[in-house]
Motif scaffolding. Sequence first.
Motif, mmCIF file in Angstrom:
data_model
loop_
_atom_site.group_PDB
_atom_site.id
_atom_site.type_symbol
_atom_site.label_atom_id
_atom_site.label_comp_id
_atom_site.label_asym_id
_atom_site.label_seq_id
_atom_site.Cartn_x
_atom_site.Cartn_y
_atom_site.Cartn_z
ATOM 1 N N TYR A 102 0.833 -1.207 0.000
ATOM 2 C CA TYR A 102 0.000 0.000 0.000
ATOM 3 C C TYR A 102 0.868 1.258 0.000
ATOM 4 N N HIS A 103 1.802 1.348 0.918
ATOM 5 C CA HIS A 103 2.591 2.580 1.053
ATOM 6 C C HIS A 103 3.510 2.817 -0.145
ATOM 7 N N HIS A 104 4.033 1.766 -0.740
ATOM 8 C CA HIS A 104 4.989 1.837 -1.857
ATOM 9 C C HIS A 104 6.374 2.336 -1.441
ATOM 10 N N GLN A 105 6.438 3.190 -0.456
ATOM 11 C CA GLN A 105 7.725 3.736 -0.020
ATOM 12 C C GLN A 105 7.687 4.042 1.474
ATOM 13 N N VAL A 106 8.741 3.641 2.156
ATOM 14 C CA VAL A 106 8.904 4.000 3.565
ATOM 15 C C VAL A 106 10.304 4.577 3.747
ATOM 16 N N LYS A 107 10.377 5.740 4.349
ATOM 17 C CA LYS A 107 11.665 6.366 4.643
ATOM 18 C C LYS A 107 12.094 5.952 6.042
ATOM 19 N N ASP A 108 13.333 5.504 6.177
ATOM 20 C CA ASP A 108 13.794 5.039 7.476
ATOM 21 C C ASP A 108 15.311 5.190 7.558
ATOM 22 N N THR A 109 15.836 4.935 8.744
ATOM 23 C CA THR A 109 17.285 4.921 8.968
ATOM 24 C C THR A 109 17.636 3.591 9.614
ATOM 25 N N ILE A 110 18.595 2.878 9.025
ATOM 26 C CA ILE A 110 19.014 1.571 9.539
ATOM 27 C C ILE A 110 20.520 1.588 9.737
ATOM 28 N N GLY A 155 22.253 3.712 11.151
ATOM 29 C CA GLY A 155 22.760 5.061 10.957
ATOM 30 C C GLY A 155 22.712 5.550 9.520
ATOM 31 N N LYS A 156 22.217 4.704 8.591
ATOM 32 C CA LYS A 156 22.176 5.099 7.181
ATOM 33 C C LYS A 156 20.729 5.349 6.751
ATOM 34 N N PRO A 157 20.419 6.537 6.201
ATOM 35 C CA PRO A 157 19.077 6.788 5.665
ATOM 36 C C PRO A 157 18.813 5.875 4.468
ATOM 37 N N MET A 158 17.590 5.337 4.408
ATOM 38 C CA MET A 158 17.211 4.437 3.320
ATOM 39 C C MET A 158 15.761 4.688 2.941
ATOM 40 N N ILE A 159 15.415 4.287 1.704
ATOM 41 C CA ILE A 159 14.019 4.226 1.308
ATOM 42 C C ILE A 159 13.725 2.780 0.923
ATOM 43 N N ILE A 160 12.751 2.211 1.602
ATOM 44 C CA ILE A 160 12.337 0.842 1.329
ATOM 45 C C ILE A 160 11.128 0.947 0.404
ATOM 46 N N THR A 161 11.205 0.359 -0.784
ATOM 47 C CA THR A 161 10.159 0.513 -1.776
ATOM 48 C C THR A 161 9.547 -0.837 -2.129
ATOM 49 N N TYR A 162 8.293 -0.788 -2.581
ATOM 50 C CA TYR A 162 7.629 -2.009 -3.031
ATOM 51 C C TYR A 162 6.593 -1.633 -4.081
ATOM 52 N N CYS A 163 6.539 -2.421 -5.159
ATOM 53 C CA CYS A 163 5.532 -2.235 -6.202
ATOM 54 C C CYS A 163 4.707 -3.506 -6.289
ATOM 55 N N ASN A 164 3.436 -3.427 -5.918
ATOM 56 C CA ASN A 164 2.616 -4.642 -5.915
ATOM 57 C C ASN A 164 2.152 -5.042 -7.314
ATOM 58 N N VAL A 165 2.233 -4.149 -8.297
ATOM 59 C CA VAL A 165 1.885 -4.512 -9.663
ATOM 60 C C VAL A 165 3.034 -5.284 -10.316
ATOM 61 N N CYS A 166 4.243 -5.111 -9.777
ATOM 62 C CA CYS A 166 5.401 -5.896 -10.213
ATOM 63 C C CYS A 166 5.740 -7.005 -9.224
ATOM 64 N N ARG A 167 5.221 -6.907 -8.032
ATOM 65 C CA ARG A 167 5.498 -7.805 -6.914
ATOM 66 C C ARG A 167 7.001 -7.866 -6.622
ATOM 67 N N THR A 168 7.579 -6.708 -6.377
ATOM 68 C CA THR A 168 9.003 -6.711 -6.082
ATOM 69 C C THR A 168 9.382 -5.560 -5.168
ATOM 70 N N GLY A 169 10.337 -5.834 -4.272
ATOM 71 C CA GLY A 169 10.834 -4.826 -3.350
ATOM 72 C C GLY A 169 12.270 -4.449 -3.675
ATOM 73 N N ARG A 170 12.597 -3.195 -3.431
ATOM 74 C CA ARG A 170 13.964 -2.697 -3.596
ATOM 75 C C ARG A 170 14.248 -1.719 -2.448
ATOM 76 N N VAL A 171 15.490 -1.680 -2.024
ATOM 77 C CA VAL A 171 15.906 -0.749 -0.974
ATOM 78 C C VAL A 171 17.043 0.101 -1.529
ATOM 79 N N PHE A 172 16.937 1.419 -1.347
ATOM 80 C CA PHE A 172 17.933 2.330 -1.889
ATOM 81 C C PHE A 172 18.367 3.334 -0.830
ATOM 82 N N GLU A 173 19.556 3.885 -1.042
ATOM 83 C CA GLU A 173 19.955 5.089 -0.322
ATOM 84 C C GLU A 173 19.386 6.272 -1.089
#
Length: 382
Positions: free
Chosen positions: A137-145, A147-165
């Motif tokens: 639902y969210h598609h993107q969550v901003k977080d820090t893991i 000590g590093k800022p990250m964006i955790i992403t998910y596309c349910n129409v592709c059914r795939t997750g990716r994590v980026f700086e």
Amino acid sequence: MKKLFYIGLLTLAVFEILKVYLIMPMPGSQQIDSLSFAYFLHSYRWFFRGFAIVLIVVGATAAFRVKHFWIPALLTCFVAGIFYLFNFEMLADKMFLQPGNLSFKSKEESILTDSSIVVGVEYNGEAKAYPIRYMSYHHQVKDTIGGKPMIITYCNVCRTGRVFEPLVDNKPETFRLVGMDHFNAMFEDNSTQSWWRQATGESVAGPLRGKALPEVESVQLRLKMWFELYPDGVVMQPDLDFRTNYDSTGRFEKGISKGKLTRTDSVSWKDKSWVVGIFVNGESKAYDWFQLKKERVINDVVGGKPIVLAVADDDQSFIAFERPTSRSNFTINRDTLRAEALAYNFAGRNLMTLNEHLPVIKSYQEFWHSWRTFHPATKRYE
């Protein structure tokens, strides 16, 4: 002059509809190569709007100086409704919101079941998991893991997750969900309004086209296995403001959604069949999910690199590692990978020498239509 009024209304209505149609999953919109045109419309939106409004204003007096003045009035209200609908209701970042209350719990405190599927990240000693039920639902969550800022992403129409700086040229950036292209979510950066593809982290339109976000290593596991591998880890909890939205994505998590965009095909190599994709040294390869579950472990070579791909007994957790040599074939038993008298868990840790790890190979569960679209030269493991 009266014609200018109606031309202006028509121009404004067609523009607002087309601008959204091209980057949202509407009939036919995702099968055409319209990204450049869509970005052109987006970039010059105020020019088109201004041009249409000038025509409307210039012709308004003549248009309303008629016996049936309610006709232009009704058409004006209709176009105003289109403008509101396509700018405040149907924009991606208005439909899919980021969590306002981001919270995490340990295994003992979490309300999630062991069978929940998560995208997990471990960095610098900190381990966090993000349930795909919420992420879809969210598609993107901003977080820090770690000590590093990250964006955790998910596309349910592709059914795939990716994590980026969230870094562009080593500078922090903020992103919003702007729409999709070829059924994959796109994000827009705040600084240049360039568009970025979720499945690759690459900018595909705008001033930064061709640049890519740094990707962070992640895994997709069942929550039970996540806590077995990272007992001190935590898992994202639901933001209760979006409870009804999560309820609608629960079936998707298990692959039993009936939605046209999020359903799962029951046979191999169809558009909505699941594959695990691997990309190494310029070579991409797709592995059918049904075959992977049947074989449990596949020893292969991708891009000249020996790899092992395995799925756990839970039929959901999977992982890929680099094999020490092309001759070191792995087997699996009770979720333990074995080769040459050595044993490894799904985190790649040597169970006899815990400070030794197998190098992780990035692998992604994805609908087949998505993987082949963004990896057109992909090979199929058969």
